[in-house]
Motif scaffolding. Structure first.
Motif, PDB file in Angstrom:
ATOM      1  N   LYS A   2       0.780  -1.103   0.175  1.00  0.00           N
ATOM      2  CA  LYS A   2       0.138  -0.088   0.044  1.00  0.00           C
ATOM      3  C   LYS A   2       0.876   1.279   0.205  1.00  0.00           C
ATOM      4  O   LYS A   2       1.639   1.191   0.832  1.00  0.00           O
ATOM      5  CB  LYS A   2      -0.938   0.037   1.114  1.00  0.00           C
ATOM      6  N   VAL A   3       0.657   2.106  -1.095  1.00  0.00           N
ATOM      7  CA  VAL A   3       1.314   3.362  -1.009  1.00  0.00           C
ATOM      8  C   VAL A   3       0.170   4.546  -1.086  1.00  0.00           C
ATOM      9  O   VAL A   3      -0.502   4.634  -1.806  1.00  0.00           O
ATOM     10  CB  VAL A   3       1.958   3.300  -2.463  1.00  0.00           C
ATOM     11  N   GLU A  32       2.919   1.342   3.477  1.00  0.00           N
ATOM     12  CA  GLU A  32       4.358   1.159   3.475  1.00  0.00           C
ATOM     13  C   GLU A  32       5.138   2.047   2.989  1.00  0.00           C
ATOM     14  O   GLU A  32       6.653   2.088   3.209  1.00  0.00           O
ATOM     15  CB  GLU A  32       4.595  -0.351   2.919  1.00  0.00           C
ATOM     16  N   LEU A  33       4.751   2.778   2.463  1.00  0.00           N
ATOM     17  CA  LEU A  33       5.220   4.165   1.542  1.00  0.00           C
ATOM     18  C   LEU A  33       4.362   5.200   1.382  1.00  0.00           C
ATOM     19  O   LEU A  33       3.129   5.117   1.099  1.00  0.00           O
ATOM     20  CB  LEU A  33       5.857   3.607   0.130  1.00  0.00           C
ATOM     21  N   ILE A  34       4.940   6.491   1.503  1.00  0.00           N
ATOM     22  CA  ILE A  34       4.004   7.843   1.324  1.00  0.00           C
ATOM     23  C   ILE A  34       4.815   8.421   0.087  1.00  0.00           C
ATOM     24  O   ILE A  34       5.955   8.634   0.280  1.00  0.00           O
ATOM     25  CB  ILE A  34       4.045   8.526   2.373  1.00  0.00           C
ATOM     26  N   LEU A  35       3.871   8.992  -0.858  1.00  0.00           N
ATOM     27  CA  LEU A  35       4.361   9.743  -1.797  1.00  0.00           C
ATOM     28  C   LEU A  35       3.729  11.059  -1.802  1.00  0.00           C
ATOM     29  O   LEU A  35       2.532  11.066  -1.706  1.00  0.00           O
ATOM     30  CB  LEU A  35       4.098   9.107  -3.250  1.00  0.00           C
ATOM     31  N   VAL A  72      11.289   8.611  -9.578  1.00  0.00           N
ATOM     32  CA  VAL A  72      11.156   7.470  -9.923  1.00  0.00           C
ATOM     33  C   VAL A  72      11.277   6.557  -8.892  1.00  0.00           C
ATOM     34  O   VAL A  72      12.312   6.481  -8.451  1.00  0.00           O
ATOM     35  CB  VAL A  72      11.449   7.009 -11.228  1.00  0.00           C
ATOM     36  N   VAL A  73      10.372   5.927  -8.532  1.00  0.00           N
ATOM     37  CA  VAL A  73      10.519   4.723  -7.450  1.00  0.00           C
ATOM     38  C   VAL A  73       9.689   3.277  -7.887  1.00  0.00           C
ATOM     39  O   VAL A  73       8.956   3.301  -8.713  1.00  0.00           O
ATOM     40  CB  VAL A  73       9.765   5.179  -6.228  1.00  0.00           C
ATOM     41  N   GLU A  74      10.390   2.451  -7.761  1.00  0.00           N
ATOM     42  CA  GLU A  74       9.814   1.045  -8.217  1.00  0.00           C
ATOM     43  C   GLU A  74       9.345   0.383  -7.000  1.00  0.00           C
ATOM     44  O   GLU A  74       9.657   0.166  -5.921  1.00  0.00           O
ATOM     45  CB  GLU A  74      10.918  -0.002  -8.495  1.00  0.00           C
ATOM     46  N   VAL A  75       7.716  -0.110  -6.987  1.00  0.00           N
ATOM     47  CA  VAL A  75       7.271  -0.798  -5.887  1.00  0.00           C
ATOM     48  C   VAL A  75       6.768  -1.955  -6.472  1.00  0.00           C
ATOM     49  O   VAL A  75       6.015  -2.018  -7.501  1.00  0.00           O
ATOM     50  CB  VAL A  75       5.901   0.201  -5.757  1.00  0.00           C
ATOM     51  N   GLU A  76       7.357  -3.231  -6.033  1.00  0.00           N
ATOM     52  CA  GLU A  76       7.092  -4.453  -6.813  1.00  0.00           C
ATOM     53  C   GLU A  76       7.554  -4.321  -8.140  1.00  0.00           C
ATOM     54  O   GLU A  76       8.506  -4.031  -8.537  1.00  0.00           O
ATOM     55  CB  GLU A  76       5.717  -4.988  -6.557  1.00  0.00           C
ATOM     56  N   ASP A  77       6.618  -4.858  -9.016  1.00  0.00           N
ATOM     57  CA  ASP A  77       7.154  -4.722 -10.642  1.00  0.00           C
ATOM     58  C   ASP A  77       6.571  -3.428 -11.335  1.00  0.00           C
ATOM     59  O   ASP A  77       6.354  -3.487 -12.450  1.00  0.00           O
ATOM     60  CB  ASP A  77       6.487  -6.082 -11.158  1.00  0.00           C
ATOM     61  N   GLY A 153       2.701  -7.276  -7.406  1.00  0.00           N
ATOM     62  CA  GLY A 153       3.369  -7.559  -8.642  1.00  0.00           C
ATOM     63  C   GLY A 153       3.259  -6.629  -9.600  1.00  0.00           C
ATOM     64  O   GLY A 153       3.761  -5.511  -9.358  1.00  0.00           O
ATOM     65  N   GLU A 154       2.696  -6.779 -10.763  1.00  0.00           N
ATOM     66  CA  GLU A 154       2.387  -5.651 -11.634  1.00  0.00           C
ATOM     67  C   GLU A 154       0.951  -5.002 -11.797  1.00  0.00           C
ATOM     68  O   GLU A 154       0.828  -4.239 -12.472  1.00  0.00           O
ATOM     69  CB  GLU A 154       3.008  -6.229 -13.128  1.00  0.00           C
ATOM     70  N   ASN A 155       0.277  -5.474 -10.808  1.00  0.00           N
ATOM     71  CA  ASN A 155      -1.014  -5.166 -11.042  1.00  0.00           C
ATOM     72  C   ASN A 155      -1.143  -3.970  -9.787  1.00  0.00           C
ATOM     73  O   ASN A 155      -0.605  -3.988  -8.919  1.00  0.00           O
ATOM     74  CB  ASN A 155      -1.978  -6.142 -10.491  1.00  0.00           C
ATOM     75  N   VAL A 156      -1.928  -2.789 -10.528  1.00  0.00           N
ATOM     76  CA  VAL A 156      -2.160  -1.513  -9.667  1.00  0.00           C
ATOM     77  C   VAL A 156      -3.644  -1.289  -9.375  1.00  0.00           C
ATOM     78  O   VAL A 156      -4.233  -1.215 -10.506  1.00  0.00           O
ATOM     79  CB  VAL A 156      -1.361  -0.340 -10.115  1.00  0.00           C
TER      80      VAL A 156
END
Length: 164
Positions: A2-3, A32-35, A72-77, A153-156
């Motif tokens: 969760k972002v 788990e992350l805040i943008l 740019v940040v990578e979250v999972e895929d 994964g790659e699903n948002v």
């Protein structure tokens, strides 16, 4: 994962108080992350957000903080790009999608309008999610709130959180 995605808080600029319900909702969601997509205007806000989860922010047009113009940040895929939006000629979907392609991201988070926006666009065979979380403090023709990206994964998935 969760972002939480927020923008345009203007803490210390237009307001001295952030609504306690912003922090209550963030703590309840347990991201788990805040943008933060810009117009933070105060390092104290970033410190308060860091108490909840690791926080990344970009510089908005009224920020005087030492923040990057884009991130740019990578979250999972999934690659998530962040800008405030004032850098673009227009915040229409075409310009935003082109910016996402330039940044080579799957999701482009932006702010500046103080208004929630979510849509999926395709250009040159690439699908891009555009997300503006709105403003939790100074919405324009909108409800105060923020957004949550749910990445697996790659699903948002995108969930909008409004305060009332």
């Amino acid at each position: 994962m969760k972002v939480a995605v927020i923008s345009d808080t203007h803490y210390g600029d237009k307001t001295r108080n952030l609504p306690t319900f912003l922090f209550e909702h963030l703590r309840k969601i347990q991201p788990e992350l805040i943008l933060h997509a810009g117009d933070v205007t105060s390092p104290e806000l970033l410190e308060k957000l860091e108490e909840i989860a690791p926080t990344l922010a970009v510089r908005g047009n009224v920020d005087r903080l030492n923040l990057p113009e884009e991130e740019v940040v990578e979250v999972e895929d999934v690659k998530i790009g962040m800008i405030h939006g004032h850098q673009l000629l227009s915040l229409n979907a075409h310009f935003l999608t082109l910016k996402a392609l330039e940044m080579d991201v799957d999701v482009l988070v932006f702010g500046h309008t103080h208004r929630y926006y979510y849509d999926i666009h395709s250009l040159y065979g690439k699908k891009v999610i555009l997300l503006n979380p709105g403003s939790p403090v100074f919405p324009r023709m909108d409800s105060p709130g923020f957004a949550v990206l749910k990445v697996s994964g790659e699903n948002v998935g995108v969930e909008r959180i409004t305060f009332w």
